[in-house]
Scaffold this motif. Sequence first.
Motif, PDB file in Angstrom:
ATOM      1  N   GLU A   1       0.829  -1.209   0.000  1.00  0.00           N
ATOM      2  CA  GLU A   1       0.000   0.000   0.000  1.00  0.00           C
ATOM      3  C   GLU A   1       0.866   1.263   0.000  1.00  0.00           C
ATOM      4  OE1 GLU A   1      -2.184  -2.904   2.848  1.00  0.00           O
ATOM      5  OE2 GLU A   1      -0.127  -2.501   2.206  1.00  0.00           O
ATOM      6  N   HIS A   2       2.017   1.171   0.666  1.00  0.00           N
ATOM      7  CA  HIS A   2       2.960   2.290   0.749  1.00  0.00           C
ATOM      8  C   HIS A   2       4.330   1.777   0.301  1.00  0.00           C
ATOM      9  CE1 HIS A   2      -0.143   4.415   2.956  1.00  0.00           C
ATOM     10  NE2 HIS A   2      -0.275   3.341   3.708  1.00  0.00           N
ATOM     11  N   PRO A   3       4.540   1.693  -1.015  1.00  0.00           N
ATOM     12  CA  PRO A   3       5.761   1.054  -1.517  1.00  0.00           C
ATOM     13  C   PRO A   3       7.020   1.814  -1.111  1.00  0.00           C
ATOM     14  CG  PRO A   3       4.580   2.158  -3.293  1.00  0.00           C
ATOM     15  CD  PRO A   3       3.680   2.210  -2.102  1.00  0.00           C
ATOM     16  N   LEU A   4       8.134   1.091  -1.101  1.00  0.00           N
ATOM     17  CA  LEU A   4       9.418   1.763  -0.936  1.00  0.00           C
ATOM     18  C   LEU A   4       9.562   2.814  -2.035  1.00  0.00           C
ATOM     19  CD1 LEU A   4      11.697  -1.323  -0.226  1.00  0.00           C
ATOM     20  CD2 LEU A   4      11.031   0.408   1.420  1.00  0.00           C
ATOM     21  N   PRO A   5      10.179   3.963  -1.738  1.00  0.00           N
ATOM     22  CA  PRO A   5      10.970   4.270  -0.542  1.00  0.00           C
ATOM     23  C   PRO A   5      10.192   4.843   0.647  1.00  0.00           C
ATOM     24  CG  PRO A   5      11.218   6.026  -2.143  1.00  0.00           C
ATOM     25  CD  PRO A   5      10.317   5.004  -2.786  1.00  0.00           C
TER      26      PRO A   5
END
Length: 326
Positions: free
Chosen positions: A121-125
Amino acid sequence: MGSLGKEVATEVLPFIRVYKDGSVERLADSPIVPPSAQDPETGVSSKDITISEIPPISARIYLPKQVEVEETQKVPLLVYFHGGGFCFESAFSFVETKFMNRLAYHAKAVVISIEYRLAPEHPLPIPYEDCWTGLQWVVSHSSDHEIDNKESWLTNYVNFDRVYVAGDSAGANLAHNILMRAGSEALNCGVKITGAFITHPYFWGSEPVGSETKIVDEREKLPMFTIWNLVYPEAPGGIDNPMVNPVVSGAPSLAGLGCPRLLITVAEKDMLRDRGILYYNSVKESGWKGELELIEVEEEDHAFHILVHESEKAKDHIKRLAAFLV
């Protein structure tokens, strides 16, 4: 098809399943547990705090009873990043809380475990940024200037000349990347990182190392590869991005690590073992000027000190990690 007939987009078993409607099923999480005014085993107090509302970053902070009672001198601080492939587990889970209580108790230190946002849902970075933001907020307590949500346990008990960072697995990857950033970018209030321990670090790469399989098709099916593609699909260089492969050609020099003491620990049966040893040797050969140590625990697997927490080897290993925080 998966849960309730929904169509699966991708899955990395036995850890996580992502559906085409965007929903995520985390299969390997330890149960979430509340903080404790006094842990029955260690006497350590803990509470949950908000670091930032926008973006939403929180943490669980731990205060050993002996530190709270004595109040004679300020103690070291450990800023910790939990593992879980960047996509599962939590600072608020049972196994993490058990580990943090024991670590704080044996180290006689204040410990704060950052709850960063999770991929996919909150990819890297994004998790890297959340951990950096969390660390910067923590060290801001070393001065008297105004801070949102100021935390009294940090201002009352912490010696900011003794700040450590650490993590296990993906959290060790986070810690490494935080150290690299701290080597080139100042922390708030001029605070310096005293040292770090990196436990069973999640590093990988396209070229096999040590005992890793050399068969390309097999390598690309391993969770170390498939999780990275899930959590950082836009990574320049893919699995050879320096964030996950810090020894790849063209990666920033490890001589830039922003601390003077570093402890790397590996486990004999861990598939990531050879990467941890390669990292240790690469730091040693990089020209980095600090004090470097490697510990290997025989006959144990990945994150055993957290997942098999009642074993004597787990308890001994936590004491060794705690002893690093002087």
